[in-house]
Structures are given as C-alpha cells and as structure tokens.
Scaffold this motif. Structure first.
Motif, mmCIF file in Angstrom:
data_model
loop_
_atom_site.group_PDB
_atom_site.id
_atom_site.type_symbol
_atom_site.label_atom_id
_atom_site.label_comp_id
_atom_site.label_asym_id
_atom_site.label_seq_id
_atom_site.Cartn_x
_atom_site.Cartn_y
_atom_site.Cartn_z
ATOM 1 N N ALA A 116 -10.628 -27.581 5.665
ATOM 2 C CA ALA A 116 -10.999 -26.616 5.567
ATOM 3 C C ALA A 116 -12.420 -26.036 5.659
ATOM 4 O O ALA A 116 -12.884 -24.961 6.517
ATOM 5 C CB ALA A 116 -9.889 -25.471 4.459
ATOM 6 N N SER A 117 -13.122 -26.168 5.039
ATOM 7 C CA SER A 117 -14.793 -26.432 4.723
ATOM 8 C C SER A 117 -14.413 -26.548 6.230
ATOM 9 O O SER A 117 -15.723 -25.688 6.562
ATOM 10 C CB SER A 117 -14.953 -26.860 3.989
ATOM 11 O OG SER A 117 -14.918 -26.932 2.233
ATOM 12 N N PHE A 118 -15.001 -27.703 7.235
ATOM 13 C CA PHE A 118 -14.866 -27.948 8.077
ATOM 14 C C PHE A 118 -14.821 -26.553 9.039
ATOM 15 O O PHE A 118 -15.272 -25.894 10.129
ATOM 16 C CB PHE A 118 -14.251 -28.868 9.059
ATOM 17 C CG PHE A 118 -14.618 -29.329 9.958
ATOM 18 C CD1 PHE A 118 -15.656 -30.428 10.766
ATOM 19 C CD2 PHE A 118 -13.856 -29.393 11.193
ATOM 20 C CE1 PHE A 118 -16.038 -29.723 12.190
ATOM 21 C CE2 PHE A 118 -13.822 -29.627 12.808
ATOM 22 C CZ PHE A 118 -15.329 -29.863 12.479
ATOM 23 N N ALA A 119 -13.519 -26.641 9.374
ATOM 24 C CA ALA A 119 -13.042 -25.504 10.527
ATOM 25 C C ALA A 119 -14.041 -23.924 9.393
ATOM 26 O O ALA A 119 -14.681 -23.013 11.084
ATOM 27 C CB ALA A 119 -11.478 -24.609 9.186
ATOM 28 N N LEU A 370 -20.881 -33.755 7.857
ATOM 29 C CA LEU A 370 -20.646 -33.732 6.350
ATOM 30 C C LEU A 370 -18.805 -33.629 6.226
ATOM 31 O O LEU A 370 -18.171 -34.268 5.342
ATOM 32 C CB LEU A 370 -20.369 -32.104 5.409
ATOM 33 C CG LEU A 370 -21.699 -32.088 5.243
ATOM 34 C CD1 LEU A 370 -21.716 -29.992 5.561
ATOM 35 C CD2 LEU A 370 -21.951 -32.124 4.015
ATOM 36 N N LEU A 371 -18.034 -33.600 7.072
ATOM 37 C CA LEU A 371 -16.564 -34.251 7.322
ATOM 38 C C LEU A 371 -16.176 -35.697 7.326
ATOM 39 O O LEU A 371 -15.176 -35.812 7.092
ATOM 40 C CB LEU A 371 -15.579 -34.177 8.750
ATOM 41 C CG LEU A 371 -14.657 -33.157 9.135
ATOM 42 C CD1 LEU A 371 -13.321 -33.152 8.136
ATOM 43 C CD2 LEU A 371 -14.370 -33.143 10.487
ATOM 44 N N VAL A 372 -17.708 -36.596 7.466
ATOM 45 C CA VAL A 372 -17.277 -37.767 8.449
ATOM 46 C C VAL A 372 -17.498 -38.131 6.726
ATOM 47 O O VAL A 372 -17.084 -39.248 6.462
ATOM 48 C CB VAL A 372 -18.555 -37.995 9.034
ATOM 49 C CG1 VAL A 372 -18.370 -39.693 9.165
ATOM 50 C CG2 VAL A 372 -17.837 -37.597 10.340
ATOM 51 N N LEU A 377 -14.667 -40.599 1.022
ATOM 52 C CA LEU A 377 -14.516 -40.234 -0.337
ATOM 53 C C LEU A 377 -13.753 -39.936 -0.835
ATOM 54 O O LEU A 377 -13.937 -39.811 -2.007
ATOM 55 C CB LEU A 377 -16.874 -39.035 -0.594
ATOM 56 C CG LEU A 377 -17.779 -39.670 0.133
ATOM 57 C CD1 LEU A 377 -18.756 -38.988 -0.033
ATOM 58 C CD2 LEU A 377 -18.060 -41.238 -0.123
ATOM 59 N N VAL A 378 -13.000 -39.746 -0.855
ATOM 60 C CA VAL A 378 -11.397 -38.766 -0.792
ATOM 61 C C VAL A 378 -11.169 -39.725 -2.224
ATOM 62 O O VAL A 378 -11.204 -39.893 -3.191
ATOM 63 C CB VAL A 378 -10.933 -38.236 -0.255
ATOM 64 C CG1 VAL A 378 -9.206 -37.864 -1.142
ATOM 65 C CG2 VAL A 378 -11.043 -37.398 0.656
ATOM 66 N N GLY A 379 -11.104 -41.092 -1.531
ATOM 67 C CA GLY A 379 -10.496 -41.919 -2.595
ATOM 68 C C GLY A 379 -11.772 -42.168 -3.775
ATOM 69 O O GLY A 379 -10.975 -42.170 -4.922
#
Length: 500
Positions: A116-119, A370-372, A377-379
């Motif tokens: 959502a931040s990327f969009a 930022l998306l990459v 890093l989610v895990g």
C-alpha cells in the motif's frame, strides 16, 4: 511528449552512481528511523542537514527526501507489531494493524502496508509529475475560510473514526481540541492553560500524545496481564503472505487512499496525519466490511498507508512550486535548497528542470528500493513478537522514553508521556477510542488559526464561511456526514416495521 522528455531528463540525472547511492542511503535511514518509536523524520532530516551542505543540490534534496518518505514506510512496523506508532500518521494504521498482529497475521499486515505504501508513493509521484502546476494553483486559491472548512471536515471525520458511537467520538475530539489550546497564543502572546508550568509554554508535542496514548498504554496493558499479540507457529513465507481474498481487497482502498492523500498533500499545513484519518474515515463509511474495522480489517491497514505515502510525495508540490512549506520537515527541505542558492517558487521547474525532474525520478527509484527492502524484512520484523513480553516491553518503554527525551532534551516530556499513557489505559477501560482525541489535538491549533485569520480578513463577519463557495461546500459536506453518523438507519427501519 514534453512529460516523456522531462522524465527521461530526470532519470538520466537520478541514475548516476552518486544519486543512486544517496537515494539508497536516504530510504534505508528513513526506514530505520520510522521503525524506532518517537524519533520521526523531522529529527533525522535535521541531523542530516549539515551533511547535505557538502553534496550537490540535487543529491542533497534526494538524500533528505529519501529519509522523509522512507520514514513513512517504516513508521507502520512498530505500529502493527507493538501498537506504537513510529510516526504520528502511523497511529491510524495501528487501529487495524495491531489487531491483525493479535490474530497471528502480523506478517500479512506488514506485507500489505509495504504494498500500500508503494502504491500510494507511486501514485503521489504520478500526481506530482502530471499535475504540479494545476494542483499548486488550486491550493493557492484556498484562503483561511477554505482551510477552516477543511479542518472542520477533518474533525467530523474524526468522530466517525471512533467505533464506539458519535457521542464518545465527539467527547474525544473536544478533549483533543482543549489539549491543543495549551501553550502561548500565537496571536496575542498570552500563555493559556499551562497551570503555571513553564515547560508547557510551547504546548504539548504531538509525539508525546501519540506515544503515550498508543505506546505507553499498551505497555501498561501488558503489565496488567492483557494478552499480547499472538504469532503463528510457522513463520515461513507462505504464512506471511496475504491470501487471495486479502489481495482482492487491496486495489480499491489503495486507490481511494492515494487520491485523498494526494489532495491533502498539496494543501500546506494539512499533511499525512490529516490525510490518513480522513481516508480511514471515508473508507469506513463506504466499506461493506464496516464491522471489521478496528478488529483487523485489511482496508483499515491499506487506506491510511497509501494516503500518508501519497501525501508525503505531493507535499513537495507547494514546497517546490510555491515556496510554501506544508510542515516543519518541508521547511527544512526549503532551507536546504536556499542554502544551495536555489529559490523555490513558480520559476523553479523552468530554471532548474534537472533538479525537479531528477527528484521526481528519484521518488520512483526510492519507492522501488523501499519495496525491495521491506518485503524481505517482513519475517524478521514478525519474529520480534516471539521475544518474551518480560523482555520486550521494558525495551519498548526505554525506546519510547529516549525518543521523547530526544525531542527537547527535557525530562518533563517523559513524565508527560507517561501521564498520557495512564490516560490512554483509562480510556481503554472505559472503551473510549484514542484516535478522535489525537486528530482533534492535531487540528485544534490549525482550526483556531484559520478561523481567526478568516474573521480578521472579513472584519468579524462570520458569513465569510458561507459566502465563499469552497468553504460553504465543505461545511455542507461536514454537516451531512455528521447527520448521517448521528442517525442509525437500522434502528429507524426497525421502528418503521414495528409500527407497521
């Protein structure tokens, strides 16, 4: 063709080794600052400002801008995992992001916020590239009366955000308005409602209120034995990825949130926090899943994140094209440009096309970076919830205190944050929502300032708010929303059918 040529010029300037390096460093530092509660992009930009003096103007602006919008990405992480907003606008994300973490879906919430931040960021960049002159001109026609009406609309939206009823929402909004009046009156210079405490002359900081209501209250609740977030036993990528139904619910809210954020970003003084609250309130009213809001709704995470990131990008429109900073952080950007001998204003795009279009291109590259960075890093972030609460929450409390203390190097601010933490915990017990209080606190000083300006310009005639079409329309919308929120259609239909 002109737009295509301009973008090609921008990408040629933004894809050099130096520009890519400063862009990556900026977004990486911004993400790190956003994750840490209480610090925020303002402090990071201020600390990096002396470093930017030794860089070319284009590189300096790309570095500082990367920190600014990178913090909006990272601000949602602590908000989702620990109910502690990394940035003030991320406090809206906590309303549904933290319940998702409690339901064992922390990884899903983090992935959705990254997308959502990327969009929102990309749509904000597109708006900036396509509509900078037009939107800047539109914002320039806004006078004090229109800004007052926009703030009233924000207050009405704040009452809708609270899911406990309109009366409780209004009570919290008015409490936030009262707290916003503490300090020195900017017009008369009179000290108000400080109780004789010198430390309150400058008012109460937004970070203090947000950290107390959301962060400290969560720590107190955990100490009292309330259940903390649950983590799914498996933390592989499959368990962290959203389901097909989750993805289906993303596009609409992301587009609507980005549209609201793009609009409010162009208005000086509105900013990401207002955009997030208004977008959340609108989405809650039109959503088919109203009952899920506040309990882990996907839309409740997607909308504020897309709104605040779109607003972060479009905030550069009035700053660069009009020379009007919409926030303190934008004022620092303005100062960095002027130190390099560049005067922001209507001639900036024509006189410095490489700088403007290079910045636009760097926004696109930075959002991709930022998306990459955030998806892998989610895990790692989700594993934070595996730390025992006996170890985690003391660390969180220390980080909150350090972040608040770093604002003014004042111990009184730490005690004030703890006081708001106790207030936030009491509000939990009595089932009052903190979000309306926070938005009332944010909009209170601004609504007072624009009301006074409008009355001064009209020589005390209150009809100025109805004589101007823009303000009259916005006030009418606010009245309609308030009436719709106060009336419960289900109860009315039940009474009609019973009487029949």
């Amino acid at each position: 063709m002109d737009l295509l040529n301009n973008l090609m010029l921008g990408f040629a300037a933004a894809t050099t080794a130096q520009m890519l390096t400063v862009c990556f460093v900026g977004v990486l530092l911004g993400t790190f600052v956003g994750v840490l509660p209480g610090i925020g992009p303002l402090a990071a930009v201020a600390m990096l400002l002396p470093v930017s003096f030794h860089l070319p103007a284009e590189a300096a602006l790309i570095l500082l801008a990367g920190v600014y919008y990178g913090a909006e990405y990272g601000g949602s992480t602590a908000s989702i995992l620990l109910n502690i907003p990394g940035t003030p606008s991320a406090s809206v994300t906590a309303l549904d992001g933290f319940p998702m973490a409690q339901n064992g879906r922390a990884g899903v919430a983090l992935v959705l916020t990254a997308v959502a931040s990327f969009a929102g960021g990309i749509i904000g960049v597109i708006v900036m590239a396509l509509l900078s002159p037009a939107l800047a001109g539109f914002a320039l026609h806004f006078g004090p009366a229109e800004y007052f009406a926009v703030m009233v609309l924000g207050l009405v939206a704040a009452t809708i955000v609270g899911g406990r009823g309109i009366a409780r929402g209004l009570a919290m909004v008015f409490l936030g308005l009262l707290l916003g009046t503490i300090g020195v009156d900017v017009n008369s210079g009179v000290t108000r409602f400080t109780g004789g405490i010198p430390d309150l002359r400058d008012g109460i900081g937004l970070v203090i209120v947000a950290m107390g209501l959301f962060g400290v209250s969560e720590v107190i609740a955990s100490i009292r034995g309330n259940a903390g977030p649950k983590v799914a036993q498996a933390l592989d990528m499959r368990s962290l990825m959203p389901t097909r139904d989750d993805w289906r619910r993303v596009p609409g809210p992301a587009l609507r949130g980005s549209a609201v954020g793009s609009f409010f970003g162009t208005l000086p003084g509105a900013g990401q926090t207002v955009a997030s609250f208004v977008a959340y309130a609108i989405e809650k009213r039109i959503s088919r899943n109203k009952d899920q809001f506040g309990h882990g709704a996907v839309e409740g995470v997607v909308v504020p994140e897309s709104a605040n990131n779109a607003a972060a990008q479009t905030a550069f429109i009035p700053t660069l094209t009009l020379g009007i900073p919409g926030s303190t952080t934008m004022a620092l950007m303005l100062g960095a440009l002027m130190i390099h001998g560049i005067t922001p204003g209507p001639r900036l795009i024509a006189d410095h096309p490489t700088l403007f279009w290079g910045l636009v291109a760097s926004f696109i590259i930075g959002n991709l970076m930022l998306l990459v960075l955030n998806i892998p890093l989610v895990g790692l972030w989700a594993r934070i919830l595996r730390v025992p609460h006996a170890m985690l929450y003391p660390i969180v409390a220390v980080l909150i205190c350090l972040g608040v203390y770093s604002l003014r190097l004042n111990v009184f601010d730490v005690w004030l944050t703890l006081g708001f933490g106790l207030l936030g915990y009491a509000m939990r017990l009595w089932r009052f929502e903190p979000a309306p209080l926070l938005i009332g606190f944010v909009l209170g000083p601004m609504i007072e300032e624009y009301f006074r300006r409008a009355m001064l310009l009209s020589r005390g005639d209150p009809m100025v708010f109805l004589d101007r079409p823009g303000s009259a329309t916005l006030l009418a919308i606010s009245l309609v929303l308030l009436c719709v929120a106060a009336i419960n259609p289900k109860k009315i239909l039940r009474r009609v059918f019973r009487s029949a």
